[in-house]
Design a protein around this motif. Structure first.
Motif, PDB file in Angstrom:
ATOM      1  N   ILE A   1       0.860  -1.183   0.000  1.00 34.69           N
ATOM      2  CA  ILE A   1       0.000   0.000   0.000  1.00 34.69           C
ATOM      3  C   ILE A   1       0.894   1.229   0.000  1.00 34.69           C
ATOM      4  CG2 ILE A   1      -1.963  -1.117   1.115  1.00 34.69           C
ATOM      5  CD1 ILE A   1      -0.603   1.291   3.302  1.00 34.69           C
ATOM      6  N   ASP A   2       0.376   2.329  -0.479  1.00 37.87           N
ATOM      7  CA  ASP A   2       1.106   3.596  -0.403  1.00 37.87           C
ATOM      8  C   ASP A   2       0.148   4.763  -0.207  1.00 37.87           C
ATOM      9  OD1 ASP A   2       0.012   3.945  -2.952  1.00 37.87           O
ATOM     10  OD2 ASP A   2       1.916   3.651  -3.983  1.00 37.87           O
ATOM     11  N   GLY A   3      -1.049   4.444   0.278  1.00 39.43           N
ATOM     12  CA  GLY A   3      -2.030   5.480   0.527  1.00 39.43           C
ATOM     13  C   GLY A   3      -3.209   4.933   1.302  1.00 39.43           C
ATOM     14  N   ALA A   4      -4.133   5.816   1.601  1.00 48.46           N
ATOM     15  CA  ALA A   4      -5.375   5.426   2.261  1.00 48.46           C
ATOM     16  C   ALA A   4      -6.429   6.477   1.938  1.00 48.46           C
ATOM     17  CB  ALA A   4      -5.186   5.303   3.768  1.00 48.46           C
ATOM     18  N   VAL A   5      -7.689   6.082   2.069  1.00 41.66           N
ATOM     19  CA  VAL A   5      -8.818   6.955   1.753  1.00 41.66           C
ATOM     20  C   VAL A   5      -9.788   6.941   2.930  1.00 41.66           C
ATOM     21  CG1 VAL A   5     -10.789   7.311   0.202  1.00 41.66           C
ATOM     22  CG2 VAL A   5      -8.599   6.517  -0.723  1.00 41.66           C
ATOM     23  N   LEU A   6     -10.291   8.119   3.271  1.00 41.00           N
ATOM     24  CA  LEU A   6     -11.351   8.269   4.254  1.00 41.00           C
ATOM     25  C   LEU A   6     -12.497   8.986   3.559  1.00 41.00           C
ATOM     26  CD1 LEU A   6     -12.396   8.177   7.223  1.00 41.00           C
ATOM     27  CD2 LEU A   6     -11.432  10.477   7.461  1.00 41.00           C
ATOM     28  N   GLN A   7     -13.682   8.399   3.641  1.00 35.47           N
ATOM     29  CA  GLN A   7     -14.835   9.044   3.003  1.00 35.47           C
ATOM     30  C   GLN A   7     -16.061   8.879   3.877  1.00 35.47           C
ATOM     31  OE1 GLN A   7     -14.718   6.855  -0.662  1.00 35.47           O
ATOM     32  NE2 GLN A   7     -16.395   5.538  -0.054  1.00 35.47           N
ATOM     33  N   GLU A   8     -16.959   9.830   3.714  1.00 39.76           N
ATOM     34  CA  GLU A   8     -18.241   9.700   4.381  1.00 39.76           C
ATOM     35  C   GLU A   8     -18.988   8.567   3.701  1.00 39.76           C
ATOM     36  OE1 GLU A   8     -22.145  12.358   5.323  1.00 39.76           O
ATOM     37  OE2 GLU A   8     -20.230  13.409   5.138  1.00 39.76           O
ATOM     38  N   ASP A   9     -19.605   7.708   4.481  1.00 40.77           N
ATOM     39  CA  ASP A   9     -20.291   6.533   3.961  1.00 40.77           C
ATOM     40  C   ASP A   9     -21.750   6.888   3.706  1.00 40.77           C
ATOM     41  OD1 ASP A   9     -20.512   3.943   3.102  1.00 40.77           O
ATOM     42  OD2 ASP A   9     -20.752   3.097   5.100  1.00 40.77           O
ATOM     43  N   THR A  10     -22.003   7.477   2.528  1.00 40.15           N
ATOM     44  CA  THR A  10     -23.355   7.885   2.161  1.00 40.15           C
ATOM     45  C   THR A  10     -23.856   7.016   1.013  1.00 40.15           C
ATOM     46  OG1 THR A  10     -22.613   9.495   0.526  1.00 40.15           O
ATOM     47  CG2 THR A  10     -22.861  10.281   2.794  1.00 40.15           C
ATOM     48  N   GLU A  11     -25.150   7.072   0.778  1.00 37.18           N
ATOM     49  CA  GLU A  11     -25.724   6.277  -0.314  1.00 37.18           C
ATOM     50  C   GLU A  11     -25.384   6.850  -1.678  1.00 37.18           C
ATOM     51  OE1 GLU A  11     -29.804   5.182   0.107  1.00 37.18           O
ATOM     52  OE2 GLU A  11     -29.588   4.857   2.258  1.00 37.18           O
TER      53      GLU A  11
ATOM     54  N   ARG B   1     -15.914   5.662   6.244  1.00 35.19           N
ATOM     55  CA  ARG B   1     -15.292   4.435   5.740  1.00 35.19           C
ATOM     56  C   ARG B   1     -13.829   4.739   5.466  1.00 35.19           C
ATOM     57  NH1 ARG B   1     -15.466   2.509   0.073  1.00 35.19           N
ATOM     58  NH2 ARG B   1     -14.734   0.382   0.128  1.00 35.19           N
ATOM     59  N   LEU B   2     -12.935   3.909   5.998  1.00 39.61           N
ATOM     60  CA  LEU B   2     -11.501   4.089   5.891  1.00 39.61           C
ATOM     61  C   LEU B   2     -10.897   2.845   5.271  1.00 39.61           C
ATOM     62  CD1 LEU B   2      -8.843   5.606   6.792  1.00 39.61           C
ATOM     63  CD2 LEU B   2      -9.104   4.406   8.983  1.00 39.61           C
ATOM     64  N   TYR B   3     -10.042   3.026   4.245  1.00 36.22           N
ATOM     65  CA  TYR B   3      -9.397   1.863   3.649  1.00 36.22           C
ATOM     66  C   TYR B   3      -8.033   2.230   3.067  1.00 36.22           C
ATOM     67  CZ  TYR B   3     -11.315   3.716  -0.755  1.00 36.22           C
ATOM     68  OH  TYR B   3     -11.649   4.515  -1.817  1.00 36.22           O
ATOM     69  N   ALA B   4      -7.120   1.258   3.090  1.00 35.79           N
ATOM     70  CA  ALA B   4      -5.796   1.421   2.504  1.00 35.79           C
ATOM     71  C   ALA B   4      -5.914   1.328   0.985  1.00 35.79           C
ATOM     72  CB  ALA B   4      -4.847   0.343   3.024  1.00 35.79           C
ATOM     73  N   SER B   5      -4.925   1.921   0.294  1.00 36.34           N
ATOM     74  CA  SER B   5      -4.984   1.948  -1.165  1.00 36.34           C
ATOM     75  C   SER B   5      -3.584   2.056  -1.755  1.00 36.34           C
ATOM     76  CB  SER B   5      -5.818   3.156  -1.623  1.00 36.34           C
ATOM     77  OG  SER B   5      -5.189   4.365  -1.211  1.00 36.34           O
TER      78      SER B   5
ATOM     79  N   SER C   1     -11.935  -2.346   4.303  1.00 35.78           N
ATOM     80  CA  SER C   1     -12.307  -1.079   4.942  1.00 35.78           C
ATOM     81  C   SER C   1     -12.900  -1.312   6.323  1.00 35.78           C
ATOM     82  CB  SER C   1     -13.303  -0.329   4.067  1.00 35.78           C
ATOM     83  OG  SER C   1     -14.521  -1.034   3.982  1.00 35.78           O
ATOM     84  N   VAL C   2     -12.851  -0.270   7.112  1.00 34.99           N
ATOM     85  CA  VAL C   2     -13.513  -0.266   8.415  1.00 34.99           C
ATOM     86  C   VAL C   2     -14.428   0.957   8.452  1.00 34.99           C
ATOM     87  CG1 VAL C   2     -11.627   1.000   9.572  1.00 34.99           C
ATOM     88  CG2 VAL C   2     -13.194  -0.414  10.918  1.00 34.99           C
ATOM     89  N   ARG C   3     -15.621   0.761   8.990  1.00 27.98           N
ATOM     90  CA  ARG C   3     -16.576   1.860   9.131  1.00 27.98           C
ATOM     91  C   ARG C   3     -16.604   2.277  10.597  1.00 27.98           C
ATOM     92  NH1 ARG C   3     -18.362  -0.930   4.792  1.00 27.98           N
ATOM     93  NH2 ARG C   3     -19.301   0.279   3.121  1.00 27.98           N
ATOM     94  N   PHE C   4     -16.793   3.598  10.823  1.00 28.05           N
ATOM     95  CA  PHE C   4     -16.853   4.093  12.187  1.00 28.05           C
ATOM     96  C   PHE C   4     -17.590   5.426  12.238  1.00 28.05           C
ATOM     97  CE2 PHE C   4     -13.048   5.932  10.372  1.00 28.05           C
ATOM     98  CZ  PHE C   4     -13.051   7.239  10.837  1.00 28.05           C
ATOM     99  N   THR C   5     -18.044   5.764  13.436  1.00 26.68           N
ATOM    100  CA  THR C   5     -18.672   7.043  13.725  1.00 26.68           C
ATOM    101  C   THR C   5     -17.862   7.727  14.820  1.00 26.68           C
ATOM    102  OG1 THR C   5     -20.055   6.157  15.487  1.00 26.68           O
ATOM    103  CG2 THR C   5     -20.973   6.056  13.242  1.00 26.68           C
ATOM    104  N   LEU C   6     -18.198   8.969  15.111  1.00 27.95           N
ATOM    105  CA  LEU C   6     -17.547   9.646  16.244  1.00 27.95           C
ATOM    106  C   LEU C   6     -17.839   8.921  17.554  1.00 27.95           C
ATOM    107  CD1 LEU C   6     -17.895  13.478  15.558  1.00 27.95           C
ATOM    108  CD2 LEU C   6     -15.836  12.076  15.542  1.00 27.95           C
ATOM    109  N   ASP C   7     -19.051   8.366  17.688  1.00 33.12           N
ATOM    110  CA  ASP C   7     -19.375   7.596  18.890  1.00 33.12           C
ATOM    111  C   ASP C   7     -18.495   6.353  19.002  1.00 33.12           C
ATOM    112  OD1 ASP C   7     -21.306   9.417  19.687  1.00 33.12           O
ATOM    113  OD2 ASP C   7     -22.985   8.255  18.853  1.00 33.12           O
ATOM    114  N   ASP C   8     -18.227   5.695  17.872  1.00 27.96           N
ATOM    115  CA  ASP C   8     -17.324   4.532  17.882  1.00 27.96           C
ATOM    116  C   ASP C   8     -15.934   4.937  18.357  1.00 27.96           C
ATOM    117  OD1 ASP C   8     -19.305   2.800  16.825  1.00 27.96           O
ATOM    118  OD2 ASP C   8     -18.727   3.319  14.765  1.00 27.96           O
TER     119      ASP C   8
END
Length: 147
Positions: A36-46, A91-95, A105-112
């Motif tokens: 891997i040489d990167g990662a992505v964080l995105q809001e998990d929306t429809e 949603r966070l995943y390596a890339s 990927s792993v999904r999380f919220t601020l509460d998590d």
């Protein structure tokens, strides 16, 4: 008659989120196969076209384990801030920049994140797709287990 071909990037890593001793969220990645040489964080929306997202990049391939602050650092610069907001799922995943490899990927919220103990990793088990929380040592030792 035409055919539709779907291409997916193979998963060769497991991505997790942890809280460091100083209370800051950290990205952790265990590489099982490839690099891997990167990662992505995105809001998990429809609506995938309107997903706010950001990414980190690293000079050079990581082939074993990496960790860095969610806010980025000199080794893992963040391309733009993505404020984490209450009530939203991320949603966070390596890339890789060339799309040869990715990470589960792993999904999380601020509460998590608020409930995550220091030095514990939230990630998804390869074998079952179940989200778990374990120590960093367990994550490093067993994240690649496929059974």
């Amino acid at each position: 008659m035409g055919s539709l071909i779907s291409c997916t990037v193979p998963s060769g890593a497991v991505t997790g989120i942890t809280i460091a001793a100083d209370g800051t969220p950290q990205v952790v990645v265990t590489v099982c196969k490839g690099r891997i040489d990167g990662a992505v964080l995105q809001e998990d929306t429809e609506n995938s076209t309107e997903r706010p997202k950001t990414s980190w990049s690293h000079q050079g391939a990581i082939k074993d384990f990496a960790s860095w602050p969610l806010a980025g650092n000199a080794e893992w610069p963040l391309n733009k801030p993505l404020p984490l907001l209450p009530g939203r799922t991320y949603r966070l995943y390596a890339s890789t920049h060339d799309n040869k490899w990715s990470g589960l990927s792993v999904r999380f919220t601020l509460d998590d994140l608020a409930a995550l103990p220091v030095d514990q990793v939230r990630y998804v088990l390869w074998a079952t797709g179940t989200t778990v929380t374990t120590s960093i040592a367990e994550f490093r030792a067993h994240a690649c287990d496929k059974s």
